[in-house]
Structure formats: C-alpha cells, structure tokens
Design a protein around this motif. Sequence first.
Motif, PDB file in Angstrom:
ATOM      1  N   SER A 106       0.960  -1.259   0.145  1.00  9.79           N
ATOM      2  CA  SER A 106      -0.091   0.064   0.087  1.00  9.79           C
ATOM      3  C   SER A 106       0.784   1.301   0.140  1.00  9.79           C
ATOM      4  O   SER A 106       2.031   1.172   0.123  1.00  9.79           O
ATOM      5  N   ALA A 107       0.197   2.299  -0.083  1.00 12.18           N
ATOM      6  CA  ALA A 107       0.928   3.569  -0.040  1.00 12.18           C
ATOM      7  C   ALA A 107       1.451   3.505   1.540  1.00 12.18           C
ATOM      8  O   ALA A 107       0.825   3.029   2.441  1.00 12.18           O
ATOM      9  N   THR A 156      -2.396   8.274   0.866  1.00 12.15           N
ATOM     10  CA  THR A 156      -3.607   8.448  -0.017  1.00 12.15           C
ATOM     11  C   THR A 156      -4.548   9.605   0.494  1.00 12.15           C
ATOM     12  O   THR A 156      -4.873  10.227  -0.251  1.00 12.15           O
ATOM     13  N   GLU A 209       1.221   4.466  -3.857  1.00 12.82           N
ATOM     14  CA  GLU A 209       1.600   3.184  -4.043  1.00 12.82           C
ATOM     15  C   GLU A 209       3.126   3.081  -4.772  1.00 12.82           C
ATOM     16  O   GLU A 209       3.793   2.343  -4.836  1.00 12.82           O
ATOM     17  N   PHE A 245      -4.009  -1.552  -5.160  1.00 11.19           N
ATOM     18  CA  PHE A 245      -4.745  -0.432  -5.248  1.00 11.19           C
ATOM     19  C   PHE A 245      -4.770   0.136  -6.977  1.00 11.19           C
ATOM     20  O   PHE A 245      -5.918   0.461  -7.254  1.00 11.19           O
ATOM     21  N   ARG A 252     -11.049   2.832  -2.379  1.00 10.28           N
ATOM     22  CA  ARG A 252     -10.130   3.059  -1.150  1.00 10.28           C
ATOM     23  C   ARG A 252     -10.127   1.580  -0.418  1.00 10.28           C
ATOM     24  O   ARG A 252     -10.919   0.752  -0.345  1.00 10.28           O
ATOM     25  N   GLY A 253      -8.913   1.623   0.080  1.00 12.19           N
ATOM     26  CA  GLY A 253      -8.424   0.456   0.710  1.00 12.19           C
ATOM     27  C   GLY A 253      -8.362  -1.073  -0.285  1.00 12.19           C
ATOM     28  O   GLY A 253      -8.356  -2.397   0.240  1.00 12.19           O
ATOM     29  N   GLY A 254      -8.171  -0.817  -1.443  1.00 12.54           N
ATOM     30  CA  GLY A 254      -8.289  -1.826  -2.428  1.00 12.54           C
ATOM     31  C   GLY A 254      -7.040  -2.507  -2.512  1.00 12.54           C
ATOM     32  O   GLY A 254      -7.075  -3.460  -3.487  1.00 12.54           O
ATOM     33  N   SER A 255      -6.038  -2.385  -1.741  1.00 17.16           N
ATOM     34  CA  SER A 255      -4.819  -3.151  -1.657  1.00 17.16           C
ATOM     35  C   SER A 255      -5.081  -4.629  -1.482  1.00 17.16           C
ATOM     36  O   SER A 255      -4.457  -5.500  -2.066  1.00 17.16           O
TER      37      SER A 255
HETATM   38  N1  ASP Z   1      -3.687   3.376  -0.241  1.00 21.19           N
HETATM   39  C1  ASP Z   1      -5.136   2.976  -0.904  1.00 21.19           C
HETATM   40  C2  ASP Z   1      -5.958   3.330   0.335  1.00 21.19           C
HETATM   41  O1  ASP Z   1      -5.456   3.968   1.198  1.00 21.19           O
HETATM   42  C3  ASP Z   1      -5.219   1.607  -0.746  1.00 21.19           C
HETATM   43  C4  ASP Z   1      -5.014   0.579   0.422  1.00 21.19           C
HETATM   44  O2  ASP Z   1      -4.341   1.073   1.324  1.00 21.19           O
HETATM   45  O3  ASP Z   1      -5.523  -0.595   0.418  1.00 21.19           O
HETATM   46  O4  ASP Z   1      -7.020   3.523   0.093  1.00 21.19           O
END
Ligand code: ASP
Length: 452
Positions: A37-38, A43, A122, A194, A208-211
Amino acid sequence: MSIVVSKFGGTSMADAQAMIRSSKITIERNASIMVVSATSGTTNELLELIELALTDSWDQTKIKLESLKNKHLSIAEELSASEDTYFELNELTNELDSLIKGINLLKDCSPKAKDRVLSFGERLSSRLCSYALQKVINEKGLDLTAQFFDVRNVMTTDDEYGTARPNFDQIKVHAQNHKEKILTGNIIYVTQGFIGINEDGHTTTLGRGGSDYSAAILAEAFDADLLEIWTDVAGIATTDPRIYQNAKQIEEISFKEASELASFGAKILHPTTLLPCQRSNIPVFVGSSYAPQDNGTWIRKQTENNPLVRGIALKKNQVLLTISTPEMLNAHGFLYQIFEVFNRHKVSVDSITTSEISIALTLDNNQIINRKLVRDLELFSQVKIEQHLSLVSIIGNQINHTPGFTNQLFSTLEDIQIRMICAGASKHNFCFLVKEKDGENAVRKIHEKLLG
Ligand code: ASP
Ligand code: MG
C-alpha cells in the motif's frame, strides 16, 4: 515451487523501519510477490493535495506537495537509498508536480486525473520498499533479487475511475507471462496494490482500501498457493477487544464465516476483497507485521475445526422498519412490492423477518435519511420506524441446527429486551436486535458464556 503473495498495508510501510520489518517477513515466509500500500496516511494526503490545488493558491498547494515529497525522501535517506532509487523517486515527484500544477491552473480535476494522482502513493512506496527489500537481502547474503514491478503490466481494468473493475481473464494471461521468472525462485517482485490500468493505457484505482483486493487478484492470477495479509493486528479476534477485553485471536475461520463477521459489523478485512482467493481455493493468512511471531488467523474454504460459535459481531446504529398492511392477508406480491421500492431507492437491507401481514427489516441508520423511500412505502402500507438499535450477531457453524443453542444464548440475556430475532437463513449466523444501550453488554455476556 510454491508461490506466496504477501500484502503489506500502509502501517507496514509507515517508515524505513516498517519497510525493513516487512521485507524481513517477506523473505522469511518465502514470498515471491510483495504487494504494498501507500505509506500510512499518504492516500488521504494526496486527496487533500487535490482539494488544495482545486481551491487554493499554488503557494499553499506547494507547501503540502513538498511535505509529501519530504516524507518519502526522508524514508529514502533513512534507508541510505541508492542513486537509482533517488532517480526514480525524482522522476515520480516531478510527474506529480506537473499534474498538481495542471489541476491548480485549471482548477479542475477529472476522475481520470484524480486516479493518476492517487497512484503516486503506491508507486512511491513500492520504489522505496523494493530498495529496502534488496538491502535486507544483501545484509543476509542471500542469492535473491528484489525486483520493482509495475502492477500496470498485468492489472487491467475497465474505465470506472475510482472504482475500476479488474478484467480477470486478461490479468491471468498477463500474469502467466511473468510466472516463469517467479518460478526460478531467485526473484521477489515488489509491486503496488490499489492501482490498475484501463484499455487506453490510463491509470485507474480499485477503490479505497483496494490493496487487499489487488493482492487477492494477483494471488489468483499467478496461481499462488497462499496469500498473506500483513497488517497492524494479529489476525481476526472473536469480538472487538474494545468491547470485551478477553476477546481471543481466531486461529482459523472459513471464508463464509469471515464474510458474515464482516457484514455484521466486525472491522476486519472485508472478505469480498478475498473473493478471488475463495473461488480459487487459495488460503489466506492474516498476521501482524509488528509481531509476526504472534500467530495470526487462517481463512480457508474448509476449516479443520467448525465450532458452534466462532465469533460475535456488533453492528451499531441500526434502524428497524416495520411495514404492515392488513389488506395483504392471503394475498401475494407484498414482498415484491416492498423490495421493488428498496431497489428503486438503492437502499440495502441487513436482516428481515416476516409475518403474514407485516415485515420487519433493519437498515444502517445513515440510509434512513431517505424520506422518499418511506413515503413510497406509505403509499401502500403503514411504516413504523425505531431507531437507536444494535444488531448482535453470533457467527459459527450449524448454528440453526443445534438443539439447545437458543436456550443457552437467551438464558444469559434475561435482563435484556430483544426486539427482533433473525435466524435460519444461514447456518453460520444467528442475530438479534437490542437497544443500543444494551448492545455491548449483550456481546460481553454471550462471549463469557459461549467463548469464555
Ligand atoms: N492506499 C489505498 C488507500 O489508502 C489503498 C490501500 O491502502 O489499500 O485507500
Ligand atoms: Mg489500507
């Protein structure tokens, strides 16, 4: 050779130490693909940067931009990064500069431009982390190469910027072209979660949160034997430890049970993101990158133990709608009529019970603001709304086929008023509605009685 995909979230990428720690885990667990992830918070900061560029002066925007750059440069410094790494970072930040400048000048940011900007989180972290990984490899004197891998070589998606859908068939074909290299066992790919790429070659993001989703998609496409998700807690707990401090770590859980837990309020990684692993029968391990020795949780299609109760979830802020119409006695089409309204208003329902002339269902509170929905229901029925409720869900196995279970359960809750019970639809879930003020107490009592 088996293929292991390891995914590290933002907190596992937070700084140089976290990247080193995550790299060590990758090596120890013999992973061949590291999905990152980032860095923590980045993000969100990129989103703030876009907002500034859209509304403020270049001088103000630049301050934010510089702080984002410096955050990454200081990680590079701490890692004593190579000239090559600095060169790559520089290329990336120059590109980000131009994009933000463009947005600031035009005071406009299309969804396409937004995804492009968000991709830098990322892209930067994976550059830094591939250096960190190589550094650990060198220190250990291993015959391995950390290879930066741009996931856009394989992760093709549609054009829905912000919530792009992966093209699984294409991704599989692309992945097979890189599989041979991985199977040599000499290479570890470091790649981005992501982000993806559409047919026109533009960068997209999966949401969002797609990793986690990215990692699951890659695990499937590369025919992985295992997906590991490393986060800041050691796996999934029997209930939220903030509600009940004696909550225990779950050793193993099925995909189905994990889905129920997540949908009914547990803040665990959402199993829909693991769907590719579920359908391809790839086990998932969830552990803490801060304490990898503390065993985490295995999520499998089939678990060895199938206890009656695996965990308890609490979903607050529930609304109960009771919809009734005496005219419907012995008539058909009542449920159809009701759900047609919900469908039209795009409101999703959590749990339902019915009698001949009425139906009770629960919704998340934020949806009930939808007064139009209620008005449309009132065209043919009476609607009663009750608020400040919580849904308590017991997740496990054969829960609806076990004699004495409800007796055991409700005997612990004698002093708590139960507003609705929903059982029977799934053998993995038994849930009931209580007043918000009783919710946490109910969870503690049930946990004590059924899980210790
Ligand atoms: N960096 C992206 C986010 O914060 C993806 C992730 O962290 O899963 O949404
Ligand atoms: Mg995350």
